[in-house]
Design a protein around this motif. Structure first.
Motif, PDB file in Angstrom:
ATOM      1  N   GLY A  48      -2.995  -4.289  -4.489  1.00 57.47           N
ATOM      2  CA  GLY A  48      -1.879  -3.863  -5.319  1.00 57.47           C
ATOM      3  C   GLY A  48      -2.173  -3.987  -6.795  1.00 57.47           C
ATOM      4  N   VAL A  49      -1.136  -3.674  -7.560  1.00 57.70           N
ATOM      5  CA  VAL A  49      -1.214  -3.766  -9.018  1.00 57.70           C
ATOM      6  C   VAL A  49       0.038  -4.480  -9.525  1.00 57.70           C
ATOM      7  N   GLY A  50      -0.069  -4.978 -10.747  1.00 58.93           N
ATOM      8  CA  GLY A  50       1.066  -5.674 -11.347  1.00 58.93           C
ATOM      9  C   GLY A  50       1.641  -4.862 -12.498  1.00 58.93           C
ATOM     10  N   ALA A  68      -0.127   4.105  -7.825  1.00 56.29           N
ATOM     11  CA  ALA A  68       0.363   4.021  -6.443  1.00 56.29           C
ATOM     12  C   ALA A  68      -0.480   4.901  -5.528  1.00 56.29           C
ATOM     13  N   ALA A  69      -0.825   6.083  -6.011  1.00 54.74           N
ATOM     14  CA  ALA A  69      -1.639   6.998  -5.200  1.00 54.74           C
ATOM     15  C   ALA A  69      -3.024   6.401  -4.929  1.00 54.74           C
ATOM     16  N   LEU A  70      -3.630   5.790  -5.965  1.00 60.33           N
ATOM     17  CA  LEU A  70      -4.938   5.143  -5.773  1.00 60.33           C
ATOM     18  C   LEU A  70      -4.823   3.999  -4.773  1.00 60.33           C
ATOM     19  N   CYS A  71      -3.770   3.198  -4.937  1.00 60.89           N
ATOM     20  CA  CYS A  71      -3.577   2.048  -4.042  1.00 60.89           C
ATOM     21  C   CYS A  71      -3.433   2.523  -2.604  1.00 60.89           C
ATOM     22  N   ARG A  72      -2.623   3.540  -2.429  1.00 59.33           N
ATOM     23  CA  ARG A  72      -2.366   4.014  -1.064  1.00 59.33           C
ATOM     24  C   ARG A  72      -3.627   4.574  -0.431  1.00 59.33           C
ATOM     25  N   LEU A  84       0.440  -3.830   0.767  1.00 63.47           N
ATOM     26  CA  LEU A  84       0.305  -3.227  -0.563  1.00 63.47           C
ATOM     27  C   LEU A  84       1.492  -3.626  -1.424  1.00 63.47           C
ATOM     28  N   ILE A  85       1.222  -4.460  -2.438  1.00 65.62           N
ATOM     29  CA  ILE A  85       2.345  -4.964  -3.241  1.00 65.62           C
ATOM     30  C   ILE A  85       2.354  -4.369  -4.645  1.00 65.62           C
ATOM     31  N   LEU A  86       3.565  -4.074  -5.094  1.00 65.23           N
ATOM     32  CA  LEU A  86       3.800  -3.783  -6.510  1.00 65.23           C
ATOM     33  C   LEU A  86       4.340  -5.076  -7.081  1.00 65.23           C
TER      34      LEU A  86
END
Ligand code: 13P
Length: 297
Positions: A48-50, A68-72, A84-86
């Motif tokens: 995830g990202v912060g 979000a697209a990269l994370c997914r 997957l956390i925001l």
């Protein structure tokens, strides 16, 4: 592989006597550093990202959506269990967008609010997230940070057990970030962990605990923290430090006749960003061993 609910991952960690790691990423190289480490060690992982370190105008005008697209896409390619956390965003709108764009866990920074307002805001997040099968991490006391900008930089803050129990009951959060001596962004020395306090929290609160400020959390304190209910460590600053060191050294070592096509973005051995990724990946692997989740995925 489909995303795993974070609550399932944390429940399994607690039952198995280990913790999982959330290693905060910021781009494709850093996401891959984390996932590569997890796949090499067969560990469940929270990608995830912060939100808080991001330039908010950028984040709010397409940045979050692109991340979000990269994370997914990264999570979907994984061969180990991934949540997957925001993490720690500023606004409910960012939470809502994060949920729409595929994060299955969220944390809204509400802990600077007075208790009742925090409960109200967190409950709103829980309603939105749970309706989509996503999980929520909450916090009642702002964790101090090492710069002194928030709270006492020596980590004197403690999450009050009774308030924590009320907060969890009234909001329905799936995990609770606790203040037990840990400090955000601590790079000079290590935090002193108050296990007696953690034990009091454990008696009052049933949901899995999260330790933010993983960078300055002593390795030697990890097993006891896990024994007292910590199921997730959040790690950020040390990863950016190592990434930057790796990239910096790779740039310094470039020959005058540098092959630009290789050096920037090629993913080949001479890609300077791959050098940062490699340093970061090593540190994530070291921590996956310490957290005890290597071989659990
Ligand atoms: P550190 O930067 O201190 O490792 O903390 C990261 C964190 O807690 C992100 O939520």
């Amino acid at each position: 592989m489909p995303l795993i609910p974070m609550r399932t991952m944390l429940r399994d960690a607690r039952a198995g006597g280990y913790a999982v790691g959330y290693f905060e990423a910021w781009d494709q190289y850093s996401l891959e550093a984390v996932l590569d480490a997890a796949e090499r060690l067969r560990a469940p992982i929270i990608l995830g990202v912060g939100g808080v370190m991001m330039h908010q105008p950028w984040f709010n005008t397409g940045g979050l959506r692109r991340l979000a697209a990269l994370c997914r896409a990264t999570a979907e390619s994984a061969t180990v269990p991934v949540s997957l956390i925001l993490n720690e965003v500023y606004t409910f709108e960012q939470v809502r967008q994060g949920l729409d764009w595929g994060f299955n866990a969220v944390m809204l920074g509400t802990s600077e609010l007075p208790f009742d307002a925090n409960v109200r805001e967190t409950r709103r997040v829980v309603e939105a997230a749970h309706a989509l099968g996503a999980d929520v991490e909450g916090e009642i006391d702002q964790l101090p940070d090492a710069s002194g900008a928030i709270g006492d930089p020596h980590g004197d803050a403690r999450t009050d057990p009774e308030a924590a129990a009320r907060y969890v009951a009234e909001t329905g959060v799936d995990a609770l970030s606790v203040a037990i001596g840990n400090v955000h962004m601590l790079t000079a020395g290590e935090a002193t962990i108050d296990f007696a306090h953690l034990a009091r929290l454990r008696r009052a609160v049933d949901v899995p605990f999260v330790v933010h400020g993983g960078t300055g959390f002593p390795d030697a304190a990890v097993p006891e923290a896990i024994a007292h209910g910590v199921a997730k460590f959040n790690v950020g600053t040390v990863l950016k430090r190592l990434y930057l060191d790796g990239v910096g050294k790779a740039i310094a070592a470039l020959a005058a006749s540098v092959d630009i096509q290789t050096a920037v973005g090629s993913r080949k051995a001479g890609d300077v960003f791959e050098a940062g990724k490699a340093r970061m990946c090593e540190e994530v692997m070291r921590r996956l061993h310490i957290y005890g989740c290597a071989g659990r995925g």
